[in-house]
Motif scaffolding. Structure first.
Motif, PDB file in Angstrom:
ATOM      1  N   ILE A 106     104.361  38.883  63.656  1.00 34.75           N
ATOM      2  CA  ILE A 106     102.933  39.199  63.611  1.00 34.75           C
ATOM      3  C   ILE A 106     102.191  37.971  63.094  1.00 34.75           C
ATOM      4  CG2 ILE A 106     101.140  40.663  62.604  1.00 34.75           C
ATOM      5  CD1 ILE A 106     103.298  42.794  62.198  1.00 34.75           C
ATOM      6  N   TYR A 127     100.228  39.627  74.562  1.00 35.25           N
ATOM      7  CA  TYR A 127      98.889  40.204  74.469  1.00 35.25           C
ATOM      8  C   TYR A 127      98.218  40.396  75.827  1.00 35.25           C
ATOM      9  CZ  TYR A 127      99.426  39.522  69.527  1.00 35.25           C
ATOM     10  OH  TYR A 127      99.906  39.589  68.248  1.00 35.25           O
ATOM     11  N   ASN A 175      94.190  32.481  64.995  1.00 36.73           N
ATOM     12  CA  ASN A 175      94.871  33.555  65.713  1.00 36.73           C
ATOM     13  C   ASN A 175      93.876  34.604  66.194  1.00 36.73           C
ATOM     14  OD1 ASN A 175      97.552  32.645  65.536  1.00 36.73           O
ATOM     15  ND2 ASN A 175      97.707  33.375  63.441  1.00 36.73           N
ATOM     16  N   LYS A 179     100.159  46.761  70.452  1.00 34.26           N
ATOM     17  CA  LYS A 179     100.457  45.571  69.659  1.00 34.26           C
ATOM     18  C   LYS A 179      99.172  44.927  69.140  1.00 34.26           C
ATOM     19  CE  LYS A 179     103.009  41.245  69.623  1.00 34.26           C
ATOM     20  NZ  LYS A 179     103.792  41.605  68.432  1.00 34.26           N
ATOM     21  N   THR A 180      98.124  44.945  69.961  1.00 38.04           N
ATOM     22  CA  THR A 180      96.849  44.368  69.540  1.00 38.04           C
ATOM     23  C   THR A 180      96.279  45.125  68.348  1.00 38.04           C
ATOM     24  OG1 THR A 180      96.387  43.647  71.805  1.00 38.04           O
ATOM     25  CG2 THR A 180      94.517  43.773  70.282  1.00 38.04           C
ATOM     26  N   THR A 198      98.252  44.304  65.261  1.00 39.69           N
ATOM     27  CA  THR A 198      97.917  42.966  64.771  1.00 39.69           C
ATOM     28  C   THR A 198      96.600  42.970  64.017  1.00 39.69           C
ATOM     29  OG1 THR A 198      99.101  41.952  66.617  1.00 39.69           O
ATOM     30  CG2 THR A 198      97.511  40.585  65.466  1.00 39.69           C
ATOM     31  N   SER A 206      97.037  44.390  60.646  1.00 43.41           N
ATOM     32  CA  SER A 206      97.754  43.463  59.763  1.00 43.41           C
ATOM     33  C   SER A 206      96.826  42.369  59.254  1.00 43.41           C
ATOM     34  CB  SER A 206      98.940  42.846  60.509  1.00 43.41           C
ATOM     35  OG  SER A 206      98.515  41.897  61.467  1.00 43.41           O
ATOM     36  N   TRP A 207      95.865  41.941  60.080  1.00 44.60           N
ATOM     37  CA  TRP A 207      94.895  40.944  59.639  1.00 44.60           C
ATOM     38  C   TRP A 207      94.062  41.481  58.478  1.00 44.60           C
ATOM     39  CZ3 TRP A 207      92.798  39.587  65.184  1.00 44.60           C
ATOM     40  CH2 TRP A 207      93.759  38.810  65.843  1.00 44.60           C
TER      41      TRP A 207
END
Length: 312
Positions: A99, A230, A262, A285-286, A289, A292-293
């Protein structure tokens, strides 16, 4: 020389390495995705152009990180070591989890956390500008990536674009890596600016050199992941994604705003991919992510807040 001095220098080198491996190398992901360059070669070239950008334009963001976030206070070696070690730990976790954790979010969150923990006043005007930019960037990148890709799509079909735009993808990717180095090196060396008896240019050169090594040795994994995970990339969408990312990051660099490269490039990749519909986007997945940011920012802020109260 104190233990804190060695800690902050080691942490700055580690963060520089992670910038190269985790962020600057991302700039060449679309190049690899269009077969305009191999993974290993792309990672090395990303590092070289990132080094050049760090030396030429890296000072503006370094000033923001070093003294522009906490009101009237310059980062000491002790606070700098806490900020950078926390950022490095979170970024390493992201690398092994596949990630891409934003360096900007972790470092800025860390600076704010130490400032709050020590009872300092934050420079609210600068913080508000940075946070506003972070919130706006994904939407701007997606929109511009989509618009540019639609315009280019009307002039070139996919078959012709692969041959006509291959060289352009490479050139824009190089400038994109340059811009990433220019914006991100300040996150690593900003905490050192007021504590080490070296000129800013020397610090930028050292940071840029470590970024190069990080991109070359540690970047291939992220390059490979971002080029595939992505959005399915063609030459047209790659040109648009890289161009959007470069323009946004350059504007931010001139303004001294540290941004997540990123965030910029992944959002622009997603926007350019929307021309063929949401089916080409890895939505799950997006979303993971993006969460997680956000989590990395608050995790960094919380960890450094506690650490500054306990250790400083």
């Amino acid at each position: 020389m104190t233990v804190n001095f060695f800690l902050v220098v080691a942490a700055a080198f580690l963060v520089s390495w992670m910038i190269g491996a985790n962020s600057v190398s991302t700039a060449f992901a679309p190049v690899v995705g269009t077969k305009a360059g191999g993974v290993l070669r792309g990672a090395l070239l990303a590092g070289i152009f990132g080094l050049i950008g760090a030396v030429v334009q890296g000072g503006t963001v370094a000033g923001t990180v070093g003294s522009g976030l906490i009101e009237g206070v310059e980062l000491s070696t002790a606070t700098g070591s806490i900020v950078l070690l926390t950022a490095a730990a979170l970024i390493i976790f992201g690398v092994f989890s596949h990630i891409p954790i934003p360096v900007a979010f972790t470092v800025v969150g860390g600076v704010l956390g130490t400032g709050l923990g020590l009872g300092y006043s934050l420079n609210t005007s600068n913080v508000q500008i940075i946070v506003a930019a972070w919130i706006a960037i994904p939407f701007i990148s997606i929109f511009l990536g989509y618009v540019f890709s639609m315009i280019l799509r009307s002039f070139l079909d996919e078959e012709n674009s692969e041959t006509k735009l291959g060289a352009l993808v490479f050139v824009i990717g190089a400038f994109c890596a340059y811009t990433a180095g220019a914006n991100l090196v300040g996150l690593a060396i900003g905490p050192l600016v007021h504590d080490i008896d070296l000129s800013l240019k020397i610090l930028l050169l050292l940071g840029g050199a470590i970024i190069l090594l990080g991109a070359w040795i540690g970047g291939p994994r992220i390059v490979n992941a971002v080029s595939k995970d992505y959005s399915e990339l063609g030459a047209r969408r790659s040109v648009c994604a890289l161009a959007v990312a470069t323009v946004i990051a350059q504007v931010a660099t001139f303004m001294g705003i540290p941004v997540s490269f990123n965030e910029v490039i992944i959002a622009s990749i997603i926007g350019s991919g929307l021309v063929v519909g949401v089916g080409g986007i890895q939505l799950k997945k997006t979303a993971k992510t993006a969460l997680s940011w956000i989590g990395s920012f608050f995790a960094s802020l919380g960890i450094t807040w506690v650490a500054s109260i306990v250790f400083l």
